[in-house]
Structure formats: C-alpha cells, structure tokens
Design a protein around this motif. Structure first.
Motif, PDB file in Angstrom:
ATOM      1  N   VAL A 157      33.335  37.639  23.599  1.00  0.00           N
ATOM      2  CA  VAL A 157      33.787  38.183  24.581  1.00  0.00           C
ATOM      3  C   VAL A 157      35.138  37.696  25.265  1.00  0.00           C
ATOM      4  O   VAL A 157      35.322  36.443  25.160  1.00  0.00           O
ATOM      5  CB  VAL A 157      32.671  37.786  25.817  1.00  0.00           C
ATOM      6  N   SER A 158      35.906  38.648  25.606  1.00  0.00           N
ATOM      7  CA  SER A 158      37.096  38.170  26.302  1.00  0.00           C
ATOM      8  C   SER A 158      37.226  38.307  27.769  1.00  0.00           C
ATOM      9  O   SER A 158      36.286  39.095  28.480  1.00  0.00           O
ATOM     10  CB  SER A 158      38.289  39.494  25.797  1.00  0.00           C
ATOM     11  N   THR A 159      37.978  37.146  28.409  1.00  0.00           N
ATOM     12  CA  THR A 159      38.077  37.544  29.840  1.00  0.00           C
ATOM     13  C   THR A 159      39.349  37.067  30.313  1.00  0.00           C
ATOM     14  O   THR A 159      40.322  36.662  29.569  1.00  0.00           O
ATOM     15  CB  THR A 159      36.846  36.394  30.501  1.00  0.00           C
ATOM     16  N   GLY A 160      39.664  37.055  31.483  1.00  0.00           N
ATOM     17  CA  GLY A 160      40.662  36.480  32.223  1.00  0.00           C
ATOM     18  C   GLY A 160      40.653  35.967  33.340  1.00  0.00           C
ATOM     19  O   GLY A 160      39.654  35.995  34.117  1.00  0.00           O
ATOM     20  N   PHE A 161      41.682  35.215  34.006  1.00  0.00           N
ATOM     21  CA  PHE A 161      41.464  34.614  35.016  1.00  0.00           C
ATOM     22  C   PHE A 161      42.532  34.873  36.311  1.00  0.00           C
ATOM     23  O   PHE A 161      43.583  35.191  35.620  1.00  0.00           O
ATOM     24  CB  PHE A 161      41.363  32.898  34.898  1.00  0.00           C
ATOM     25  N   SER A 162      42.285  34.730  37.373  1.00  0.00           N
ATOM     26  CA  SER A 162      43.099  34.753  38.553  1.00  0.00           C
ATOM     27  C   SER A 162      44.388  33.768  38.364  1.00  0.00           C
ATOM     28  O   SER A 162      44.269  32.768  37.795  1.00  0.00           O
ATOM     29  CB  SER A 162      42.481  34.775  39.686  1.00  0.00           C
ATOM     30  N   TYR A 163      45.312  34.091  39.039  1.00  0.00           N
ATOM     31  CA  TYR A 163      46.494  33.194  39.120  1.00  0.00           C
ATOM     32  C   TYR A 163      46.204  32.188  40.403  1.00  0.00           C
ATOM     33  O   TYR A 163      46.918  31.239  40.682  1.00  0.00           O
ATOM     34  CB  TYR A 163      47.819  33.694  39.314  1.00  0.00           C
ATOM     35  N   LEU A 164      45.036  32.584  41.403  1.00  0.00           N
ATOM     36  CA  LEU A 164      44.983  31.891  42.570  1.00  0.00           C
ATOM     37  C   LEU A 164      43.848  30.656  42.367  1.00  0.00           C
ATOM     38  O   LEU A 164      42.823  31.120  41.870  1.00  0.00           O
ATOM     39  CB  LEU A 164      44.448  32.860  43.816  1.00  0.00           C
ATOM     40  N   ALA A 165      43.865  29.644  42.782  1.00  0.00           N
ATOM     41  CA  ALA A 165      42.938  28.391  42.421  1.00  0.00           C
ATOM     42  C   ALA A 165      41.779  28.870  42.717  1.00  0.00           C
ATOM     43  O   ALA A 165      40.662  28.506  42.144  1.00  0.00           O
ATOM     44  CB  ALA A 165      43.468  27.010  42.987  1.00  0.00           C
ATOM     45  N   ARG A 167      40.273  31.539  43.193  1.00  0.00           N
ATOM     46  CA  ARG A 167      39.489  32.790  42.678  1.00  0.00           C
ATOM     47  C   ARG A 167      39.022  31.972  41.031  1.00  0.00           C
ATOM     48  O   ARG A 167      38.114  32.305  40.629  1.00  0.00           O
ATOM     49  CB  ARG A 167      40.298  33.879  42.553  1.00  0.00           C
ATOM     50  N   ARG A 168      39.967  31.288  40.671  1.00  0.00           N
ATOM     51  CA  ARG A 168      39.597  30.528  39.363  1.00  0.00           C
ATOM     52  C   ARG A 168      38.337  29.646  39.552  1.00  0.00           C
ATOM     53  O   ARG A 168      37.286  29.784  38.497  1.00  0.00           O
ATOM     54  CB  ARG A 168      40.787  29.705  38.649  1.00  0.00           C
ATOM     55  N   ALA A 169      38.209  29.033  40.821  1.00  0.00           N
ATOM     56  CA  ALA A 169      36.929  28.403  40.670  1.00  0.00           C
ATOM     57  C   ALA A 169      35.728  29.254  40.547  1.00  0.00           C
ATOM     58  O   ALA A 169      34.671  29.053  40.090  1.00  0.00           O
ATOM     59  CB  ALA A 169      37.003  27.638  42.058  1.00  0.00           C
ATOM     60  N   GLU A 170      35.603  30.319  41.557  1.00  0.00           N
ATOM     61  CA  GLU A 170      34.711  31.467  41.557  1.00  0.00           C
ATOM     62  C   GLU A 170      34.581  32.029  39.859  1.00  0.00           C
ATOM     63  O   GLU A 170      33.353  31.966  39.637  1.00  0.00           O
ATOM     64  CB  GLU A 170      35.030  32.524  42.371  1.00  0.00           C
ATOM     65  N   GLN A 171      35.532  32.152  39.103  1.00  0.00           N
ATOM     66  CA  GLN A 171      35.494  32.941  37.916  1.00  0.00           C
ATOM     67  C   GLN A 171      34.674  31.792  36.852  1.00  0.00           C
ATOM     68  O   GLN A 171      34.128  32.242  36.091  1.00  0.00           O
ATOM     69  CB  GLN A 171      36.853  33.148  37.455  1.00  0.00           C
ATOM     70  N   ALA A 172      34.987  30.582  37.283  1.00  0.00           N
ATOM     71  CA  ALA A 172      34.457  29.444  36.446  1.00  0.00           C
ATOM     72  C   ALA A 172      33.059  29.404  36.537  1.00  0.00           C
ATOM     73  O   ALA A 172      32.108  29.318  35.543  1.00  0.00           O
ATOM     74  CB  ALA A 172      35.033  28.022  36.774  1.00  0.00           C
ATOM     75  N   GLU A 173      32.256  29.680  37.702  1.00  0.00           N
ATOM     76  CA  GLU A 173      30.724  30.040  37.969  1.00  0.00           C
ATOM     77  C   GLU A 173      30.250  31.174  37.167  1.00  0.00           C
ATOM     78  O   GLU A 173      29.209  31.315  36.547  1.00  0.00           O
ATOM     79  CB  GLU A 173      30.574  30.228  39.393  1.00  0.00           C
ATOM     80  N   TYR A 174      31.188  32.252  36.883  1.00  0.00           N
ATOM     81  CA  TYR A 174      30.613  33.542  36.360  1.00  0.00           C
ATOM     82  C   TYR A 174      30.679  33.062  34.780  1.00  0.00           C
ATOM     83  O   TYR A 174      29.800  33.411  33.952  1.00  0.00           O
ATOM     84  CB  TYR A 174      31.411  34.675  36.205  1.00  0.00           C
ATOM     85  N   LEU A 175      31.832  32.307  34.333  1.00  0.00           N
ATOM     86  CA  LEU A 175      31.793  32.096  33.018  1.00  0.00           C
ATOM     87  C   LEU A 175      30.448  30.892  32.623  1.00  0.00           C
ATOM     88  O   LEU A 175      30.175  30.966  31.441  1.00  0.00           O
ATOM     89  CB  LEU A 175      33.204  31.358  32.634  1.00  0.00           C
ATOM     90  N   ARG A 176      30.272  30.119  33.448  1.00  0.00           N
ATOM     91  CA  ARG A 176      29.199  29.514  33.263  1.00  0.00           C
ATOM     92  C   ARG A 176      27.842  30.051  32.914  1.00  0.00           C
ATOM     93  O   ARG A 176      27.149  29.510  32.124  1.00  0.00           O
ATOM     94  CB  ARG A 176      28.907  28.418  34.457  1.00  0.00           C
ATOM     95  N   HIS A 177      27.662  31.172  33.540  1.00  0.00           N
ATOM     96  CA  HIS A 177      26.409  31.830  32.977  1.00  0.00           C
ATOM     97  C   HIS A 177      26.842  32.863  31.505  1.00  0.00           C
ATOM     98  O   HIS A 177      25.666  32.894  30.952  1.00  0.00           O
ATOM     99  CB  HIS A 177      26.061  33.167  34.113  1.00  0.00           C
ATOM    100  N   VAL A 178      27.731  33.099  31.406  1.00  0.00           N
ATOM    101  CA  VAL A 178      28.152  33.990  30.305  1.00  0.00           C
ATOM    102  C   VAL A 178      28.205  33.314  28.737  1.00  0.00           C
ATOM    103  O   VAL A 178      27.666  33.678  28.028  1.00  0.00           O
ATOM    104  CB  VAL A 178      29.498  34.807  30.513  1.00  0.00           C
ATOM    105  N   LEU A 179      28.910  32.081  29.175  1.00  0.00           N
ATOM    106  CA  LEU A 179      29.137  31.471  27.825  1.00  0.00           C
ATOM    107  C   LEU A 179      28.010  31.048  26.995  1.00  0.00           C
ATOM    108  O   LEU A 179      27.913  31.126  25.679  1.00  0.00           O
ATOM    109  CB  LEU A 179      30.109  30.062  28.136  1.00  0.00           C
ATOM    110  N   PRO A 180      26.977  30.536  27.524  1.00  0.00           N
ATOM    111  CA  PRO A 180      25.688  30.114  26.828  1.00  0.00           C
ATOM    112  C   PRO A 180      25.056  31.237  26.217  1.00  0.00           C
ATOM    113  O   PRO A 180      24.249  31.106  25.113  1.00  0.00           O
ATOM    114  CB  PRO A 180      24.977  29.213  27.643  1.00  0.00           C
TER     115      PRO A 180
END
Length: 261
Positions: A157-165, A167-180
């Motif tokens: 899976v490819s993903t990307g992240f915002s340039y705003l800090a 939003r990156r924190a929010e995106q990290a929460e999504y990644l925490r569910h996807v990565l495992p």
C-alpha cells in the motif's frame, strides 16, 4: 466530443508533459531544497521552486496557443474559465521535495476534464522516461503497453502525508490501523506516481487523506482505466482524500480507515 478530438487532446498532453519534463531535467542540477529559488506555500516543509513555475508556464502557454477557449487549473496559480467545456488540470511538478533532493520520484501530470470528469490523463516521469496515459472508457497504458490491474491478497500500500503537522498526526492514526493488516507500506512523495503504481501493479493500493484536484486528476483516471476503484469525497472516510485499489481491496481498506474515530 468525437474520438478524433480526444486523440488530439491526448497527443497534446503527451507532447507538453514530455517537453515540461525535459525542461525540469535541465533545471534540476541548479536547484536544491535550501536554494534561493525555493519558497514555501502551506507550511515551512511545503516548497515551491522556480522550476515548478517554469514547467506550468510551458504547459499553459502551449495549451493557450493550441486551444484558447479551454479552461485551466494549475497548482502554481493558473486559472482560466472554460469557454469550450474542457478544462485542463495541471500539476507541473508533482513531487517537488523529491525533485529538490535529487530523487527520481517526481512527475508532470496533465488531465483534461469535461462535464463528466476526467477525459484524458497523462503522467510523465522524466527521470525514467515512463509515460502513463489514459482515455475515459478507452483503457490505460504505460509506455504504450496496455494496463490491467493486478489483484493481490497481501497488499503493498502506498500513502502520502500532509505538509501540516496537525494533519500528519491524524494520518499517523490511520496508518496505525493499516500497517499491521497489509504486506507493507510505501511513501513515494508523488500522488500522481502512486496512482500510476496501482495501475501498473507496482503497488496494490494507494490512499491519502488530504489531496488536491491536480494531484489526482490524471493519475486517478489512469488507475480507473486499468481497473481500479477510486473513492473519495464527502460521506467516505476520505472526505478530502482518495483511495485507489482493486474493488475488494478498496472495501477492506475503507473498513480499516473507517475504524479511526
């Protein structure tokens, strides 16, 4: 619009994307992430360079000369209302950070849209010479080879992240569910190339939570014409973003992303 017209639009987009890519390659050695010709946009980590603007100017000048009644929407400020019913959506340098660091993962992205959405799309990667292209209801190709989506049970899976800090924190929460739940995750730095990677099977899915029209106009069409399902907008877990994957995989990823409160 007749098929001959569509072919002409596609040929023009390929010509301009290739020319802009050549211009960017010529300029790349003169730029660096801390150079004087680099400014910032949405945050201190969101750069824009004179190369971005030169590429957009080359493309918009070419479109204005060939099709003066068409509309324009470009990442670096191009904006012109359409008198013809066709609007060109341009990302003149998708992956600016990669470009400024001397990395190869950057591209020129050009799409033409009508009232039904993207009509043609071209993504050109100058450092490799690869060009992906698609016509609505006409399929997608990579350097002339027809693309057909590859399905996988263990998704890369490819993903990307915002340039705003924040939003990156929010995106990290999504990644925490996807990565495992997946084979692995990649972050390439170019939404256009990530969407093309779904189309040509070099990844299985791509999602990003905050995305702009010019980031996905061409690549999204290429992914769909290869057989991907693209999802995003109000009422989905990606209200301001996009997801592209084979239909069954798209449903599974949406379920994971929907678990984040």
């Amino acid at each position: 619009m007749c098929s001959a017209d569509v072919k002409e639009l596609l040929a023009l987009a390929v010509t301009l994307a290739t020319s802009a890519g050549a211009e960017l390659l010529t300029r790349q050695a003169a730029f660096s992430i801390d150079g004087p010709a680099v400014e910032t946009k949405s945050s201190a980590s969101d750069p824009v360079s004179a190369a971005d603007r030169a590429s957009e100017r080359l493309i918009t000048d070419g479109l204005a000369a060939a099709l003066p009644d068409d509309g324009l929407v470009g990442e670096e400020g191009a904006l012109k209302l359409s008198l013809s019913g066709v609007t060109w959506v341009i990302d003149p340098l998708d992956g600016t950070v990669n470009y400024l660091y001397g990395r190869p993962d950057w591209a020129v992205s050009i799409a033409a849209e009508d009232e039904a959405g993207a009509l043609i799309g071209v993504v050109h990667q100058p450092r490799t010479g690869i060009t992906w292209q698609a016509v609505r209801d006409g399929g997608a190709t990579r350097n002339g080879v027809q693309l057909e989506l590859r399905e996988s049970r263990d998704a890369l899976v490819s993903t990307g992240f915002s340039y705003l800090a924040e939003r990156r924190a929010e995106q990290a929460e999504y990644l925490r569910h996807v990565l495992p739940a997946v084979r692995d995750v990649r972050r390439g730095g170019s939404a256009a190339l990530d969407l093309c990677s779904v189309a040509d099977g070099t990844s299985d899915a791509y999602y990003e939570h905050v995305i702009q029209r010019w980031d996905v106009a061409a690549g999204g069409l290429i992914a769909r014409e290869a057989g991907a399902r693209t999802i995003g907008g109000p009422g989905t877990p990606l209200a301001d973003g996009v997801l592209a994957a084979a239909p069954d995989l798209a449903d599974a990823l949406l379920d994971l992303l929907g678990r984040v409160s």
